[in-house]
Design a protein around this motif. Structure first.
Motif, PDB file in Angstrom:
ATOM      1  N   UNK A  37     -16.031 -21.055  23.776  1.00 20.04           N
ATOM      2  CA  UNK A  37     -16.252 -22.245  24.550  1.00 20.04           C
ATOM      3  C   UNK A  37     -17.479 -23.049  24.148  1.00 20.04           C
ATOM      4  N   UNK A  38     -17.427 -24.070  23.386  1.00 20.35           N
ATOM      5  CA  UNK A  38     -18.631 -25.244  23.009  1.00 20.35           C
ATOM      6  C   UNK A  38     -19.279 -25.344  24.091  1.00 20.35           C
ATOM      7  N   UNK A  39     -20.689 -25.640  23.884  1.00 23.82           N
ATOM      8  CA  UNK A  39     -21.814 -26.029  24.868  1.00 23.82           C
ATOM      9  C   UNK A  39     -21.800 -24.966  26.192  1.00 23.82           C
ATOM     10  N   UNK A  40     -21.747 -23.689  25.777  1.00 26.52           N
ATOM     11  CA  UNK A  40     -21.882 -22.691  26.762  1.00 26.52           C
ATOM     12  C   UNK A  40     -22.698 -21.599  26.364  1.00 26.52           C
ATOM     13  N   UNK A  41     -23.208 -20.897  27.656  1.00 29.13           N
ATOM     14  CA  UNK A  41     -24.089 -19.731  27.438  1.00 29.13           C
ATOM     15  C   UNK A  41     -23.145 -18.727  27.442  1.00 29.13           C
ATOM     16  N   UNK A  42     -23.307 -17.498  26.721  1.00 28.56           N
ATOM     17  CA  UNK A  42     -22.435 -16.195  26.987  1.00 28.56           C
ATOM     18  C   UNK A  42     -23.424 -14.952  26.381  1.00 28.56           C
ATOM     19  N   UNK A  43     -22.734 -14.019  26.547  1.00 31.84           N
ATOM     20  CA  UNK A  43     -23.104 -12.639  26.072  1.00 31.84           C
ATOM     21  C   UNK A  43     -22.266 -11.864  25.405  1.00 31.84           C
ATOM     22  N   UNK A  44     -22.610 -11.089  24.353  1.00 28.83           N
ATOM     23  CA  UNK A  44     -21.869 -10.158  23.637  1.00 28.83           C
ATOM     24  C   UNK A  44     -22.097  -8.918  23.501  1.00 28.83           C
ATOM     25  N   UNK A  45     -21.077  -7.866  23.681  1.00 27.18           N
ATOM     26  CA  UNK A  45     -21.154  -6.448  23.376  1.00 27.18           C
ATOM     27  C   UNK A  45     -21.735  -6.040  22.425  1.00 27.18           C
ATOM     28  N   UNK A  46     -22.124  -7.003  21.398  1.00 32.42           N
ATOM     29  CA  UNK A  46     -22.735  -6.501  20.005  1.00 32.42           C
ATOM     30  C   UNK A  46     -21.941  -6.705  18.889  1.00 32.42           C
ATOM     31  N   UNK A  47     -22.429  -6.573  17.581  1.00 28.91           N
ATOM     32  CA  UNK A  47     -21.726  -6.758  16.441  1.00 28.91           C
ATOM     33  C   UNK A  47     -21.948  -5.450  15.598  1.00 28.91           C
ATOM     34  N   UNK A  48     -20.964  -4.836  15.449  1.00 30.30           N
ATOM     35  CA  UNK A  48     -21.046  -3.395  14.656  1.00 30.30           C
ATOM     36  C   UNK A  48     -21.979  -3.660  13.442  1.00 30.30           C
ATOM     37  N   UNK A  49     -22.688  -2.573  13.492  1.00 31.30           N
ATOM     38  CA  UNK A  49     -23.795  -2.175  12.438  1.00 31.30           C
ATOM     39  C   UNK A  49     -25.063  -3.554  12.601  1.00 31.30           C
ATOM     40  N   UNK A  50     -25.155  -4.168  13.573  1.00 32.12           N
ATOM     41  CA  UNK A  50     -26.312  -5.066  13.670  1.00 32.12           C
ATOM     42  C   UNK A  50     -26.943  -4.887  15.088  1.00 32.12           C
ATOM     43  N   UNK A  51     -28.324  -4.866  14.854  1.00 30.40           N
ATOM     44  CA  UNK A  51     -29.184  -4.718  16.261  1.00 30.40           C
ATOM     45  C   UNK A  51     -28.596  -3.183  16.936  1.00 30.40           C
ATOM     46  N   UNK A  74     -30.435  -3.240  24.760  1.00 30.86           N
ATOM     47  CA  UNK A  74     -29.842  -2.004  25.583  1.00 30.86           C
ATOM     48  C   UNK A  74     -28.254  -2.609  25.265  1.00 30.86           C
ATOM     49  N   UNK A  75     -27.320  -1.450  25.737  1.00 36.39           N
ATOM     50  CA  UNK A  75     -25.733  -1.834  25.615  1.00 36.39           C
ATOM     51  C   UNK A  75     -25.226  -2.276  27.059  1.00 36.39           C
ATOM     52  N   UNK A  76     -24.107  -3.189  27.109  1.00 41.26           N
ATOM     53  CA  UNK A  76     -23.696  -3.673  28.535  1.00 41.26           C
ATOM     54  C   UNK A  76     -24.593  -3.999  29.392  1.00 41.26           C
ATOM     55  N   UNK A  77     -25.760  -4.643  29.066  1.00 38.83           N
ATOM     56  CA  UNK A  77     -26.623  -5.209  30.179  1.00 38.83           C
ATOM     57  C   UNK A  77     -26.777  -6.841  30.078  1.00 38.83           C
ATOM     58  N   UNK A  78     -26.279  -7.397  29.173  1.00 37.86           N
ATOM     59  CA  UNK A  78     -26.545  -8.968  29.013  1.00 37.86           C
ATOM     60  C   UNK A  78     -25.544  -9.508  30.122  1.00 37.86           C
ATOM     61  N   UNK A  79     -26.239 -10.389  31.074  1.00 33.14           N
ATOM     62  CA  UNK A  79     -25.456 -11.063  31.967  1.00 33.14           C
ATOM     63  C   UNK A  79     -25.743 -12.722  32.052  1.00 33.14           C
ATOM     64  N   UNK A  80     -24.777 -13.538  32.100  1.00 26.17           N
ATOM     65  CA  UNK A  80     -25.208 -14.903  32.335  1.00 26.17           C
ATOM     66  C   UNK A  80     -25.546 -15.271  33.568  1.00 26.17           C
ATOM     67  N   UNK A  81     -26.667 -16.002  33.784  1.00 23.35           N
ATOM     68  CA  UNK A  81     -27.255 -16.125  34.992  1.00 23.35           C
ATOM     69  C   UNK A  81     -26.063 -16.909  35.607  1.00 23.35           C
ATOM     70  N   UNK A  82     -26.441 -16.982  37.246  1.00 20.84           N
ATOM     71  CA  UNK A  82     -25.230 -17.375  38.016  1.00 20.84           C
ATOM     72  C   UNK A  82     -25.085 -19.035  37.992  1.00 20.84           C
ATOM     73  N   UNK A  83     -26.277 -19.926  37.541  1.00 20.70           N
ATOM     74  CA  UNK A  83     -26.084 -21.189  37.110  1.00 20.70           C
ATOM     75  C   UNK A  83     -25.430 -21.746  35.645  1.00 20.70           C
ATOM     76  N   UNK A  84     -25.136 -20.458  35.134  1.00 21.10           N
ATOM     77  CA  UNK A  84     -24.483 -20.699  33.586  1.00 21.10           C
ATOM     78  C   UNK A  84     -25.169 -21.403  32.641  1.00 21.10           C
ATOM     79  N   UNK A  85     -26.549 -21.287  32.859  1.00 20.65           N
ATOM     80  CA  UNK A  85     -27.428 -21.991  32.073  1.00 20.65           C
ATOM     81  C   UNK A  85     -28.241 -21.050  30.997  1.00 20.65           C
ATOM     82  N   UNK A  86     -28.330 -19.927  31.256  1.00 19.80           N
ATOM     83  CA  UNK A  86     -29.074 -19.119  30.651  1.00 19.80           C
ATOM     84  C   UNK A  86     -28.412 -17.505  30.780  1.00 19.80           C
ATOM     85  N   UNK A  87     -29.169 -16.458  30.155  1.00 23.29           N
ATOM     86  CA  UNK A  87     -28.812 -15.114  30.387  1.00 23.29           C
ATOM     87  C   UNK A  87     -29.986 -14.188  30.274  1.00 23.29           C
TER      88      UNK A  87
END
Length: 89
Positions: A37-51, A74-87
């Motif tokens: 989704x363009x112009x949004x903030x998101x979290x990802x569960x990671x890229x295999x082999x990175x970080x 950490x794993x499974x810890x990223x959360x987008x804030x309630x206002x959707x502007x950050x994580x």
């Protein structure tokens, strides 16, 4: 003639091994990868082999690619804030 064929096989095998070894050293990062989704903030569960396969938060730019990201430790810890502007991790 047999020597030439054997030499060619050995050189080809060495070249393929070199490519395989070089591929292990590739540095992969999320920068520039496509995002949903363009112009949004998101979290990802990671890229295999990175970080260490840990999460990361990112900003999806107007063209649908990641323009900025932050690694989580950490794993499974990223959360987008309630206002959707950050994580947060």
């Amino acid at each position: 003639m047999k020597f030439t064929s054997l030499a060619t096989i050995i050189i080809s095998a060495a070249a393929m091994a070199g490519v395989a070894i070089a591929a292990e050293d590739l540095v992969i990062s999320p920068m520039g990868l496509p995002c949903g989704n363009p112009d949004t903030v998101n979290c990802s569960t990671g890229i295999k082999g990175w970080n260490n396969d840990n999460d990361f938060g990112y900003f999806c730019g107007p063209r649908g690619t990641i323009i900025s990201y932050t690694d989580c430790s950490c794993k499974n810890c990223c959360v987008v804030t309630s206002d959707g502007e950050d994580f947060v991790c």
